[in-house]
Design a protein around this motif. Structure first.
Motif, PDB file in Angstrom:
ATOM      1  N   GLY A  10     -19.225  23.895   0.880  1.00 33.94           N
ATOM      2  CA  GLY A  10     -20.130  24.935   0.414  1.00 33.94           C
ATOM      3  C   GLY A  10     -21.541  24.449   0.164  1.00 33.94           C
ATOM      4  O   GLY A  10     -22.497  25.200   0.370  1.00 33.94           O
ATOM      5  N   ALA A  18     -23.931  31.490   4.361  1.00 38.22           N
ATOM      6  CA  ALA A  18     -22.578  31.189   3.889  1.00 38.22           C
ATOM      7  C   ALA A  18     -21.684  32.410   3.970  1.00 38.22           C
ATOM      8  O   ALA A  18     -20.486  32.310   4.213  1.00 38.22           O
ATOM      9  CB  ALA A  18     -22.625  30.678   2.446  1.00 38.22           C
ATOM     10  N   THR A 145     -17.368  29.410  -0.572  1.00 35.55           N
ATOM     11  CA  THR A 145     -18.151  29.048   0.611  1.00 35.55           C
ATOM     12  C   THR A 145     -17.581  29.658   1.882  1.00 35.55           C
ATOM     13  O   THR A 145     -18.191  29.580   2.941  1.00 35.55           O
ATOM     14  CB  THR A 145     -18.177  27.522   0.805  1.00 35.55           C
ATOM     15  OG1 THR A 145     -16.888  27.076   1.246  1.00 35.55           O
ATOM     16  CG2 THR A 145     -18.550  26.810  -0.481  1.00 35.55           C
ATOM     17  N   ALA A 197     -23.576  28.396  -3.631  1.00 35.09           N
ATOM     18  CA  ALA A 197     -22.117  28.318  -3.618  1.00 35.09           C
ATOM     19  C   ALA A 197     -21.482  29.700  -3.729  1.00 35.09           C
ATOM     20  O   ALA A 197     -20.324  29.885  -3.378  1.00 35.09           O
ATOM     21  CB  ALA A 197     -21.617  27.439  -4.766  1.00 35.09           C
TER      22      ALA A 197
END
Length: 213
Positions: A10, A18, A145, A197
């Motif tokens: 992540g 992401a 992630t 994250a």
């Protein structure tokens, strides 16, 4: 070691990109949410079974004596590595109390086994604050992630344990990721810029056990 960047990639998958990442690791999960006699959530018990390809990569990284398996000390080293590296990701555990995110504490240990070509992990986490069995409580397992896909093969793999849960209504929710992205695009983009994250937003995507008490 390849294991660490694979499981906690992540940090490298920053910003809204992401949210578009595809999983590279697959695991079947089981989650038991335990109610104590005092009428609060006492602990969450996790079991993860990883896919054979990822499991084989872990063997390559941790098989120090080259015997093509993981001996007890090697398994313990895997557990210690995951124990430290997943702390910032709350051990892929998502909990909410009436919409509020509840963090979990660091487990005492992550126990690891290797059977039939697959890596298994067993561990227990506890909420860092008292969670009475009141209102809407949700519990899930999700990699913020999106690098690891944590899947519950059956709704029966999300379990409420304890007599105190008898008065609560149980439901398993399996969100559609495309629908979640479409409905929350603006807020998700902002969230990923502020927190690459994405840990606080992971609850939107996670398959979860909902207990209404």
């Amino acid at each position: 070691m390849r294991f660490l960047p694979l499981l906690v990639a992540g940090a490298a998958l920053a910003a809204p990109a992401a949210a578009l990442a595809h999983p590279h690791i697959f695991a079947e999960a089981r989650l038991e949410v335990v109610a104590g006699e005092d009428g609060t959530v006492s602990e969450l018990r996790h079991v993860w079974r990883f896919d054979e390809m990822f499991s084989a990569s872990v063997v390559l990284d941790f098989d120090k004596n080259s015997n093509a398996t993981l001996d007890p000390e090697e398994l313990a080293e895997v557990g210690r590595t995951v124990l430290e590296s997943l702390e910032e990701f709350s051990y892929y555990t998502t909990i909410t109390e009436d919409g509020k995110t509840i963090k979990v504490g660091k487990p005492d240990a992550i126990n690891v086994d290797y059977k039939d070509g697959q890596l298994l992990m067993f561990f227990t986490v506890k909420p860092v604050e008292t969670m009475p069995l009141k209102g809407k409580l949700t519990f899930g397992v999700y990699d913020p992630t999106m690098y690891a896909a944590m899947d519950f093969a059956s709704d029966d793999d999300l379990v409420a344990v304890g007599d105190k849960f008898a008065a609560c209504k149980r439901a398993v929710v399996r969100p559609d990721a495309d629908e979640v992205l479409a409905q929350n695009q603006d807020s998700l983009t902002e969230a990923f810029f502020n927190d690459p994250a994405g840990t606080d937003m992971s609850k939107l995507f996670a398959t979860r056990l909902e207990m209404t008490c």
